[in-house]
Design a protein around this motif. Structure first.
Motif, PDB file in Angstrom:
ATOM      1  N   VAL A  36       0.856  -1.195   0.000  1.00 35.75           N
ATOM      2  CA  VAL A  36       0.000   0.000   0.000  1.00 35.75           C
ATOM      3  C   VAL A  36       0.890   1.242   0.000  1.00 35.75           C
ATOM      4  O   VAL A  36       1.545   1.546   0.992  1.00 35.75           O
ATOM      5  N   GLY A  37       0.917   1.948  -1.126  1.00 38.83           N
ATOM      6  CA  GLY A  37       1.741   3.136  -1.235  1.00 38.83           C
ATOM      7  C   GLY A  37       0.957   4.401  -0.948  1.00 38.83           C
ATOM      8  O   GLY A  37      -0.278   4.408  -0.964  1.00 38.83           O
ATOM      9  N   TYR A  38       1.669   5.497  -0.690  1.00 38.30           N
ATOM     10  CA  TYR A  38       0.983   6.755  -0.354  1.00 38.30           C
ATOM     11  C   TYR A  38       1.876   7.948  -0.651  1.00 38.30           C
ATOM     12  O   TYR A  38       3.104   7.835  -0.795  1.00 38.30           O
ATOM     13  N   THR A  39       1.238   9.115  -0.705  1.00 40.26           N
ATOM     14  CA  THR A  39       1.910  10.408  -0.744  1.00 40.26           C
ATOM     15  C   THR A  39       1.169  11.354   0.192  1.00 40.26           C
ATOM     16  O   THR A  39      -0.063  11.320   0.257  1.00 40.26           O
ATOM     17  N   ALA A  40       1.898  12.193   0.915  1.00 38.96           N
ATOM     18  CA  ALA A  40       1.300  13.162   1.835  1.00 38.96           C
ATOM     19  C   ALA A  40       1.890  14.541   1.581  1.00 38.96           C
ATOM     20  O   ALA A  40       3.104  14.679   1.379  1.00 38.96           O
ATOM     21  N   ASP A  41       1.027  15.555   1.590  1.00 40.84           N
ATOM     22  CA  ASP A  41       1.443  16.935   1.332  1.00 40.84           C
ATOM     23  C   ASP A  41       0.638  17.902   2.187  1.00 40.84           C
ATOM     24  O   ASP A  41      -0.495  17.604   2.599  1.00 40.84           O
ATOM     25  N   LEU A  42       1.220  19.070   2.403  1.00 40.86           N
ATOM     26  CA  LEU A  42       0.449  20.255   2.766  1.00 40.86           C
ATOM     27  C   LEU A  42       0.207  21.006   1.466  1.00 40.86           C
ATOM     28  O   LEU A  42       1.130  21.157   0.651  1.00 40.86           O
ATOM     29  N   VAL A  43      -1.012  21.478   1.253  1.00 34.03           N
ATOM     30  CA  VAL A  43      -1.368  22.149   0.008  1.00 34.03           C
ATOM     31  C   VAL A  43      -1.982  23.507   0.336  1.00 34.03           C
ATOM     32  O   VAL A  43      -2.886  23.596   1.176  1.00 34.03           O
ATOM     33  N   LYS A  44      -1.489  24.560  -0.312  1.00 32.79           N
ATOM     34  CA  LYS A  44      -1.997  25.925  -0.106  1.00 32.79           C
ATOM     35  C   LYS A  44      -2.601  26.431  -1.405  1.00 32.79           C
ATOM     36  O   LYS A  44      -2.021  26.255  -2.485  1.00 32.79           O
ATOM     37  N   GLY A 101      -8.375  30.197  -1.571  1.00 31.19           N
ATOM     38  CA  GLY A 101      -7.575  30.475  -0.387  1.00 31.19           C
ATOM     39  C   GLY A 101      -7.591  29.312   0.585  1.00 31.19           C
ATOM     40  O   GLY A 101      -8.321  28.339   0.430  1.00 31.19           O
ATOM     41  N   GLY A 102      -6.732  29.405   1.595  1.00 34.31           N
ATOM     42  CA  GLY A 102      -6.697  28.372   2.625  1.00 34.31           C
ATOM     43  C   GLY A 102      -5.674  27.295   2.334  1.00 34.31           C
ATOM     44  O   GLY A 102      -4.918  27.348   1.347  1.00 34.31           O
ATOM     45  N   SER A 103      -5.649  26.279   3.207  1.00 35.81           N
ATOM     46  CA  SER A 103      -4.686  25.197   3.063  1.00 35.81           C
ATOM     47  C   SER A 103      -5.234  23.926   3.689  1.00 35.81           C
ATOM     48  O   SER A 103      -6.113  23.965   4.554  1.00 35.81           O
ATOM     49  N   ILE A 104      -4.696  22.783   3.248  1.00 34.41           N
ATOM     50  CA  ILE A 104      -5.123  21.478   3.754  1.00 34.41           C
ATOM     51  C   ILE A 104      -3.906  20.588   3.965  1.00 34.41           C
ATOM     52  O   ILE A 104      -2.844  20.783   3.368  1.00 34.41           O
ATOM     53  N   LEU A 105      -4.088  19.606   4.832  1.00 36.26           N
ATOM     54  CA  LEU A 105      -3.185  18.466   4.945  1.00 36.26           C
ATOM     55  C   LEU A 105      -3.854  17.326   4.189  1.00 36.26           C
ATOM     56  O   LEU A 105      -5.031  17.031   4.429  1.00 36.26           O
ATOM     57  N   GLN A 106      -3.122  16.687   3.276  1.00 29.24           N
ATOM     58  CA  GLN A 106      -3.721  15.687   2.396  1.00 29.24           C
ATOM     59  C   GLN A 106      -2.860  14.426   2.359  1.00 29.24           C
ATOM     60  O   GLN A 106      -1.641  14.508   2.158  1.00 29.24           O
ATOM     61  N   VAL A 107      -3.508  13.266   2.544  1.00 22.40           N
ATOM     62  CA  VAL A 107      -2.836  11.977   2.398  1.00 22.40           C
ATOM     63  C   VAL A 107      -3.662  11.126   1.436  1.00 22.40           C
ATOM     64  O   VAL A 107      -4.873  11.007   1.590  1.00 22.40           O
ATOM     65  N   GLN A 108      -2.995  10.543   0.432  1.00 22.63           N
ATOM     66  CA  GLN A 108      -3.661   9.721  -0.580  1.00 22.63           C
ATOM     67  C   GLN A 108      -2.948   8.375  -0.642  1.00 22.63           C
ATOM     68  O   GLN A 108      -1.707   8.334  -0.619  1.00 22.63           O
ATOM     69  N   TRP A 109      -3.718   7.273  -0.750  1.00 22.23           N
ATOM     70  CA  TRP A 109      -3.076   5.962  -0.722  1.00 22.23           C
ATOM     71  C   TRP A 109      -3.871   4.916  -1.505  1.00 22.23           C
ATOM     72  O   TRP A 109      -5.081   5.049  -1.689  1.00 22.23           O
ATOM     73  N   SER A 110      -3.158   3.876  -1.949  1.00 22.46           N
ATOM     74  CA  SER A 110      -3.792   2.755  -2.638  1.00 22.46           C
ATOM     75  C   SER A 110      -2.760   1.664  -2.867  1.00 22.46           C
ATOM     76  O   SER A 110      -1.556   1.872  -2.703  1.00 22.46           O
ATOM     77  N   HIS A 111      -3.241   0.499  -3.273  1.00 24.08           N
ATOM     78  CA  HIS A 111      -2.369  -0.499  -3.853  1.00 24.08           C
ATOM     79  C   HIS A 111      -1.935   0.030  -5.224  1.00 24.08           C
ATOM     80  O   HIS A 111      -2.619   0.851  -5.826  1.00 24.08           O
ATOM     81  N   SER A 112      -0.812  -0.421  -5.734  1.00 25.41           N
ATOM     82  CA  SER A 112      -0.276   0.030  -7.026  1.00 25.41           C
ATOM     83  C   SER A 112      -0.203   1.556  -7.084  1.00 25.41           C
ATOM     84  O   SER A 112      -0.626   2.178  -8.046  1.00 25.41           O
ATOM     85  N   TRP A 113       0.326   2.157  -6.021  1.00 29.24           N
ATOM     86  CA  TRP A 113       0.414   3.609  -5.937  1.00 29.24           C
ATOM     87  C   TRP A 113       1.435   4.164  -6.929  1.00 29.24           C
ATOM     88  O   TRP A 113       2.459   3.535  -7.212  1.00 29.24           O
ATOM     89  N   VAL A 114       1.157   5.353  -7.443  1.00 32.39           N
ATOM     90  CA  VAL A 114       2.059   6.057  -8.352  1.00 32.39           C
ATOM     91  C   VAL A 114       2.872   7.060  -7.548  1.00 32.39           C
ATOM     92  O   VAL A 114       2.307   7.916  -6.855  1.00 32.39           O
ATOM     93  N   THR A 115       4.193   6.960  -7.610  1.00 32.49           N
ATOM     94  CA  THR A 115       5.036   7.855  -6.834  1.00 32.49           C
ATOM     95  C   THR A 115       5.030   9.265  -7.424  1.00 32.49           C
ATOM     96  O   THR A 115       4.650   9.473  -8.584  1.00 32.49           O
ATOM     97  N   ARG A 116       5.480  10.229  -6.641  1.00 29.00           N
ATOM     98  CA  ARG A 116       5.545  11.616  -7.105  1.00 29.00           C
ATOM     99  C   ARG A 116       6.450  11.734  -8.326  1.00 29.00           C
ATOM    100  O   ARG A 116       6.130  12.435  -9.291  1.00 29.00           O
ATOM    101  N   GLN A 117       7.589  11.052  -8.304  1.00 30.38           N
ATOM    102  CA  GLN A 117       8.502  11.121  -9.440  1.00 30.38           C
ATOM    103  C   GLN A 117       7.855  10.532 -10.691  1.00 30.38           C
ATOM    104  O   GLN A 117       7.942  11.124 -11.773  1.00 30.38           O
ATOM    105  N   GLU A 118       7.209   9.373 -10.555  1.00 26.56           N
ATOM    106  CA  GLU A 118       6.532   8.765 -11.706  1.00 26.56           C
ATOM    107  C   GLU A 118       5.458   9.690 -12.254  1.00 26.56           C
ATOM    108  O   GLU A 118       5.304   9.837 -13.473  1.00 26.56           O
ATOM    109  N   TYR A 119       4.705  10.322 -11.349  1.00 30.32           N
ATOM    110  CA  TYR A 119       3.616  11.211 -11.764  1.00 30.32           C
ATOM    111  C   TYR A 119       4.165  12.412 -12.546  1.00 30.32           C
ATOM    112  O   TYR A 119       3.680  12.735 -13.632  1.00 30.32           O
TER     113      TYR A 119
END
Length: 279
Positions: A36-44, A101-119
């Motif tokens: 199970v892969g994932y990516t997490a970011d703060l987004v503004k 405006g504003g900001s969020i904390l975001q976590v996304q995950w799944s099997h067969s996850w696509v990495t940030r570099q691949e994306y």
């Protein structure tokens, strides 16, 4: 255990495939549980002419989003004001989105996850054969006919076609029909008898993913993040300590599966916690 002190990291501009000006702080990516892969970011998000918008769409992965500032509009009257948590089930449609405006904390995950570099690499490749416009990827097929697809899903599909030989992105049947927004302020605190109080906001799916909120009522009370899953603790008030190191608000604490993390807090400290699929 790994800590991310958000104030120490500058915002970077996102090469946004939707409309609007968006910035992010990359938190972490990897494996939440075996497979199970994932990516997490703060987004503004910007305001005015830079307001973020996206058409109605869906993904093949799950998401948690915590609103830090502002009030994202996720479409169809799904609003998440500051302090509220949203769970986005894989396969469920949401949008049209509008986030001014504003900001969020975001976590996304799944099997067969696509990495940030691949994306990012695939997005650049697709830009050579089509164009990204207002949340849509537009290309021309072998017959000369114009093809349109959700921008993010077009990138995910292209990566998975290359990696797994998939012919099309497969969306799971949604376990829930739309995003679910939780308002922690509407929940009552429950004392656990160990100098802590908690709010269990929700538990979802057969994978038992959860969202909760914790408050330290006494100095040196200890919250134990157990070893059966990866957990993310976002400090919202006060100060906590892990070992000999102290952390304040706007810090992300990652406790990975197969490890136990003891989080000692001072009275008045608070945090939101996300528990991911059991390993």
């Amino acid at each position: 255990m790994e800590a991310f002190i958000s104030g120490d990291v500058p915002w970077e501009t996102v090469a946004n495939h939707r409309s609007g000006e968006v910035y992010r702080k990359f938190l972490r990516e990897g494996e939440l549980a075996p497979g199970v892969g994932y990516t997490a970011d703060l987004v503004k998000f910007s305001e005015g002419a830079g307001t973020f918008t996206a058409p109605r769409h869906r993904h093949d992965y799950d998401q948690f989003r915590l609103t830090l500032e502002g009030c994202p509009d996720y479409g169809h009257n799904v609003l998440a004001p500051a302090g509220q948590v949203a769970y986005f089930p894989a396969g469920a449609h949401y949008g049209p989105e509008r986030i001014e405006g504003g900001s969020i904390l975001q976590v996304q995950w799944s099997h067969s996850w696509v990495t940030r570099q691949e994306y990012d690499e695939m997005r650049e490749q697709l830009s050579q054969t089509g164009r990204f416009e207002d949340g849509t990827y537009i290309s021309v097929d072998d017959t000369g006919a114009e093809q349109r697809a959700d921008a993010a899903n077009a990138v995910f599909e292209a990566v998975k076609r290359k990696r797994f030989g998939m012919t099309a992105l497969a969306f799971p049947t949604p376990r829930y029909p739309q995003p679910i927004v939780m308002n922690p302020a509407a929940f009552a605190w429950r004392a656990d008898g160990n100098g802590l109080s908690s709010k269990v906001l929700a538990r979802y799916t057969e994978n038992d993913v959860y969202a909760s909120q914790h408050r330290w009522d006494e100095d040196d009370a200890t919250l134990v993040l157990s070893a059966e899953r990866t957990q993310l603790l976002w400090i919202t008030a006060g100060e906590i300590r892990i070992g000999d190191v102290s952390y304040g608000p706007q810090t992300a604490i990652w406790s990975d599966y197969a490890e136990i993390t003891n989080v000692v807090g001072g009275a008045g400290a608070e945090a939101v916690c996300f528990g991911f699929p059991i390993a």
